[in-house]
Design a protein around this motif. Structure first.
Motif, PDB file in Angstrom:
ATOM      1  N   PRO A 174       0.825  -1.213   0.000  1.00  0.00           N
ATOM      2  CA  PRO A 174       0.000   0.000   0.000  1.00  0.00           C
ATOM      3  C   PRO A 174       0.854   1.256   0.000  1.00  0.00           C
ATOM      4  O   PRO A 174       1.857   1.350   0.722  1.00  0.00           O
ATOM      5  N   ALA A 175       0.480   2.221  -0.831  1.00  0.00           N
ATOM      6  CA  ALA A 175       1.199   3.489  -0.940  1.00  0.00           C
ATOM      7  C   ALA A 175       0.401   4.577  -0.231  1.00  0.00           C
ATOM      8  O   ALA A 175      -0.744   4.869  -0.615  1.00  0.00           O
ATOM      9  N   TYR A 176       0.988   5.163   0.807  1.00  0.00           N
ATOM     10  CA  TYR A 176       0.301   6.223   1.558  1.00  0.00           C
ATOM     11  C   TYR A 176       0.180   7.476   0.696  1.00  0.00           C
ATOM     12  O   TYR A 176       1.149   7.914   0.056  1.00  0.00           O
ATOM     13  N   THR A 177      -1.001   8.064   0.678  1.00  0.00           N
ATOM     14  CA  THR A 177      -1.259   9.236  -0.163  1.00  0.00           C
ATOM     15  C   THR A 177      -0.813  10.545   0.475  1.00  0.00           C
ATOM     16  O   THR A 177      -0.763  11.576  -0.199  1.00  0.00           O
ATOM     17  N   GLY A 178      -0.518  10.531   1.782  1.00  0.00           N
ATOM     18  CA  GLY A 178      -0.211  11.761   2.502  1.00  0.00           C
ATOM     19  C   GLY A 178      -1.409  12.342   3.226  1.00  0.00           C
ATOM     20  O   GLY A 178      -1.303  13.380   3.882  1.00  0.00           O
ATOM     21  N   PHE A 179      -2.554  11.650   3.128  1.00  0.00           N
ATOM     22  CA  PHE A 179      -3.782  12.146   3.736  1.00  0.00           C
ATOM     23  C   PHE A 179      -4.429  11.044   4.583  1.00  0.00           C
ATOM     24  O   PHE A 179      -4.203   9.862   4.365  1.00  0.00           O
ATOM     25  N   ALA A 180      -5.231  11.483   5.545  1.00  0.00           N
ATOM     26  CA  ALA A 180      -5.894  10.533   6.440  1.00  0.00           C
ATOM     27  C   ALA A 180      -7.349  10.954   6.650  1.00  0.00           C
ATOM     28  O   ALA A 180      -7.708  12.130   6.527  1.00  0.00           O
ATOM     29  N   ASN A 181      -8.166   9.979   6.976  1.00  0.00           N
ATOM     30  CA  ASN A 181      -9.598  10.167   7.158  1.00  0.00           C
ATOM     31  C   ASN A 181      -9.929  10.115   8.648  1.00  0.00           C
ATOM     32  O   ASN A 181      -9.530   9.179   9.345  1.00  0.00           O
ATOM     33  N   TRP A 182     -10.624  11.135   9.135  1.00  0.00           N
ATOM     34  CA  TRP A 182     -11.130  11.182  10.508  1.00  0.00           C
ATOM     35  C   TRP A 182     -12.637  10.984  10.446  1.00  0.00           C
ATOM     36  O   TRP A 182     -13.324  11.698   9.711  1.00  0.00           O
ATOM     37  N   ARG A 183     -13.171  10.042  11.240  1.00  0.00           N
ATOM     38  CA  ARG A 183     -14.610   9.791  11.214  1.00  0.00           C
ATOM     39  C   ARG A 183     -15.109   9.510  12.627  1.00  0.00           C
ATOM     40  O   ARG A 183     -14.384   8.934  13.452  1.00  0.00           O
ATOM     41  N   VAL A 184     -16.354   9.873  12.865  1.00  0.00           N
ATOM     42  CA  VAL A 184     -16.950   9.619  14.168  1.00  0.00           C
ATOM     43  C   VAL A 184     -18.464   9.563  14.019  1.00  0.00           C
ATOM     44  O   VAL A 184     -19.056  10.331  13.244  1.00  0.00           O
ATOM     45  N   THR A 185     -19.099   8.646  14.717  1.00  0.00           N
ATOM     46  CA  THR A 185     -20.551   8.512  14.694  1.00  0.00           C
ATOM     47  C   THR A 185     -21.179   9.421  15.739  1.00  0.00           C
ATOM     48  O   THR A 185     -20.720   9.466  16.887  1.00  0.00           O
ATOM     49  N   VAL A 186     -22.225  10.128  15.330  1.00  0.00           N
ATOM     50  CA  VAL A 186     -22.902  11.079  16.209  1.00  0.00           C
ATOM     51  C   VAL A 186     -24.406  10.968  15.981  1.00  0.00           C
ATOM     52  O   VAL A 186     -24.861  10.371  14.999  1.00  0.00           O
ATOM     53  N   PRO A 187     -25.235  11.549  16.876  1.00  0.00           N
ATOM     54  CA  PRO A 187     -26.678  11.577  16.626  1.00  0.00           C
ATOM     55  C   PRO A 187     -26.988  12.326  15.333  1.00  0.00           C
ATOM     56  O   PRO A 187     -26.366  13.341  15.022  1.00  0.00           O
ATOM     57  N   ARG A 188     -27.960  11.816  14.569  1.00  0.00           N
ATOM     58  CA  ARG A 188     -28.301  12.458  13.298  1.00  0.00           C
ATOM     59  C   ARG A 188     -29.036  13.770  13.526  1.00  0.00           C
ATOM     60  O   ARG A 188     -30.017  13.827  14.259  1.00  0.00           O
ATOM     61  N   HIS A 189     -28.529  14.816  12.894  1.00  0.00           N
ATOM     62  CA  HIS A 189     -29.227  16.101  12.896  1.00  0.00           C
ATOM     63  C   HIS A 189     -30.481  15.950  12.035  1.00  0.00           C
ATOM     64  O   HIS A 189     -30.426  15.373  10.938  1.00  0.00           O
ATOM     65  N   PRO A 190     -31.643  16.440  12.488  1.00  0.00           N
ATOM     66  CA  PRO A 190     -32.877  16.215  11.722  1.00  0.00           C
ATOM     67  C   PRO A 190     -32.839  16.768  10.307  1.00  0.00           C
ATOM     68  O   PRO A 190     -33.571  16.283   9.432  1.00  0.00           O
ATOM     69  N   ASP A 191     -31.998  17.773  10.055  1.00  0.00           N
ATOM     70  CA  ASP A 191     -31.916  18.336   8.711  1.00  0.00           C
ATOM     71  C   ASP A 191     -31.006  17.538   7.787  1.00  0.00           C
ATOM     72  O   ASP A 191     -30.972  17.799   6.576  1.00  0.00           O
ATOM     73  N   VAL A 192     -30.256  16.583   8.323  1.00  0.00           N
ATOM     74  CA  VAL A 192     -29.346  15.777   7.505  1.00  0.00           C
ATOM     75  C   VAL A 192     -30.105  14.549   7.017  1.00  0.00           C
ATOM     76  O   VAL A 192     -30.199  13.533   7.703  1.00  0.00           O
ATOM     77  N   ARG A 193     -30.660  14.676   5.819  1.00  0.00           N
ATOM     78  CA  ARG A 193     -31.465  13.600   5.238  1.00  0.00           C
ATOM     79  C   ARG A 193     -30.810  13.031   3.973  1.00  0.00           C
ATOM     80  O   ARG A 193     -31.428  12.346   3.172  1.00  0.00           O
ATOM     81  N   GLY A 194     -29.570  13.357   3.794  1.00  0.00           N
ATOM     82  CA  GLY A 194     -28.712  12.871   2.731  1.00  0.00           C
ATOM     83  C   GLY A 194     -27.324  13.387   3.064  1.00  0.00           C
ATOM     84  O   GLY A 194     -27.163  14.097   4.060  1.00  0.00           O
ATOM     85  N   VAL A 195     -26.334  13.070   2.266  1.00  0.00           N
ATOM     86  CA  VAL A 195     -25.003  13.582   2.563  1.00  0.00           C
ATOM     87  C   VAL A 195     -25.005  15.107   2.497  1.00  0.00           C
ATOM     88  O   VAL A 195     -25.486  15.704   1.530  1.00  0.00           O
ATOM     89  N   LEU A 196     -24.490  15.724   3.541  1.00  0.00           N
ATOM     90  CA  LEU A 196     -24.285  17.167   3.585  1.00  0.00           C
ATOM     91  C   LEU A 196     -22.789  17.413   3.534  1.00  0.00           C
ATOM     92  O   LEU A 196     -22.058  16.954   4.412  1.00  0.00           O
ATOM     93  N   MET A 197     -22.343  18.118   2.507  1.00  0.00           N
ATOM     94  CA  MET A 197     -20.930  18.445   2.359  1.00  0.00           C
ATOM     95  C   MET A 197     -20.750  19.926   2.692  1.00  0.00           C
ATOM     96  O   MET A 197     -21.194  20.798   1.944  1.00  0.00           O
ATOM     97  N   ALA A 198     -20.139  20.184   3.838  1.00  0.00           N
ATOM     98  CA  ALA A 198     -19.851  21.559   4.240  1.00  0.00           C
ATOM     99  C   ALA A 198     -18.413  21.860   3.848  1.00  0.00           C
ATOM    100  O   ALA A 198     -17.502  21.121   4.217  1.00  0.00           O
ATOM    101  N   THR A 199     -18.211  22.936   3.118  1.00  0.00           N
ATOM    102  CA  THR A 199     -16.883  23.201   2.595  1.00  0.00           C
ATOM    103  C   THR A 199     -16.415  24.609   2.913  1.00  0.00           C
ATOM    104  O   THR A 199     -17.197  25.558   2.869  1.00  0.00           O
ATOM    105  N   ALA A 200     -15.138  24.697   3.259  1.00  0.00           N
ATOM    106  CA  ALA A 200     -14.478  25.989   3.471  1.00  0.00           C
ATOM    107  C   ALA A 200     -13.354  26.109   2.458  1.00  0.00           C
ATOM    108  O   ALA A 200     -12.199  26.392   2.798  1.00  0.00           O
TER     109      ALA A 200
END
Length: 377
Positions: free
Chosen positions: A174-200
């Motif tokens: 495996p070749a490391y890309t230089g990036f890593a994924n952080w993930r955590v399970t939380v209670p669903r926000h009622p407005d999140v009814r599909g993937v929400l991508m928040a971007t800065a």
């Protein structure tokens, strides 16, 4: 092809269990050798795009997946405060939902139950120790001391595939890309009814993905040193620091995380086996052959497609070697296209330099890829 085959599957993940079910339902003798002691899938949730749901329907477990998960149709793009910038309907394959979010442990249970119900056998706590392919079959020794002879051995054993090492040495580590994924399970926000991508912009991006009526997961990718590991005592705080630019639903999700152990951190690596994916009667599939970055949410879908197409290829061919040739000819272009575009999107989002070939792929983009991938595979 003989009416029945003896098939050993090395690895009880999504691809391995999908193949076990598909083959056992066709009357073949199937065993899965799984190094873990149970099907305790690690991680948080997973997205099943429409093409993955098509595999689940062909397998007969679509209803179980939808019942255990959260189906959705629209991708929402938001600013750092959570204000909606765009709502993009996602393409469908046939009459299926556009996507389904599901907890990884729930999907493991669904697929494990299906494999057992179809007649496959799952052996836990074992791995391959010796292989001897004489051209007419493969004699395999397992770590529990048992030995068996098989018509076909399939390595669905992940990005760190021991079978890949047996076949090719260390040429495809495996070749490391230089990036890593952080993930955590939380209670669903009622407005999140599909993937929400928040971007800065290129500073940060966060994804909120519903996986049940009650739960969603927060995911974010950042450049990280290869030897970086989150502080076990404050991983949740480190994630919050990386996402400090966000308010709204992302910040609300972060406030719900009080246990650092809940944060799942994984380095993003790639594998491309450039040689044929099969050597004699031993074949690699899924991440063992073509592991991708997660940016098209297609890794599990590609493994499922690999499995279903392999079962179909064994149906159609006159011999195992012919089936493997036909399977790879059908799967390699699609899987490697997904891998290449996923990697290009990662570079683009992180502001890393791209090649001319990657620039051409990026003209298709994520929305275009979704339309390509709902076409028959």
């Amino acid at each position: 092809m003989a009416p029945t085959l003896r098939v050993l599957i090395h690895g009880g993940g999504i691809g391995g269990l999908t193949l076990a079910t598909a083959l056992a339902r066709r009357g073949h003798t199937v065993e899965v050798a799984e190094i873990r002691e149970e099907l305790d899938a690690l991680g948080v949730g997973i997205i099943q795009p429409s093409n993955a749901l098509h595999v689940m329907r062909e397998l007969g477990v679509l209803d179980e997946c939808l019942a255990a998960g959260f189906a959705w149709e629209v991708l929402t793009i938001a600013d750092p405060a959570g204000n909606t910038l765009a709502r993009i309907p996602q393409p469908r394959m046939d009459d299926l939902p556009a996507a389904n979010g599901i907890p990884r442990p729930a999907l493991a249970r669904v697929l494990g139950d299906a494999a057992l119900a179809a007649g496959a056998k799952i052996r836990f706590g074992v791995t391959v120790t010796e292989l001897d392919d004489d051209g007419t079959g493969v004699t395999v020794a397992l770590s529990d001391g048992s030995t068996g002879r098989w018509d076909l051995v399939v390595g669905f054993d992940g990005i760190g595939s021991p079978l890949r090492t047996r076949l090719y040495g260390d040429r495809y580590a495996p070749a490391y890309t230089g990036f890593a994924n952080w993930r955590v399970t939380v209670p669903r926000h009622p407005d999140v009814r599909g993937v929400l991508m928040a971007t800065a912009g290129k500073e940060a991006k966060a994804l909120l993905t519903p996986i049940t009526d009650e739960l969603m997961y927060l995911g974010a990718v950042f450049a990280e040193a290869e030897d970086h590991r989150p502080d076990p005592a404050r991983a949740h705080e480190q994630l919050a620091e990386r996402l400090a630019v966000f308010s709204g639903p992302v910040a609300e999700a972060l406030r719900a995380v009080t246990d650092p152990a809940a944060v799942v951190y994984s380095r993003i690596s790639q594998v491309t086996v450039e040689e044929p994916w099969h050597v004699g009667r031993v074949v690699l599939a899924g991440d063992a052959a073509h592991a991708s970055t997660p940016h098209l949410a297609q890794g599990a879908a590609m493994a499922g497609e690999d499995a279903l197409v392999l079962a179909e290829s064994l149906d159609a061919a006159d011999s195992v070697p012919e089936a493997l040739e036909a399977w790879e000819a059908r799967r390699r272009p699609r899987a490697l296209w997904v891998q290449a575009l996923s990697g290009a999107v990662l570079k683009q989002e992180m502001g890393a330099p791209t090649t001319p070939e990657e620039d051409a792929l990026l003209e298709v983009g994520v929305p275009g890829a979704a339309h390509v991938l709902v076409k028959p595979y």
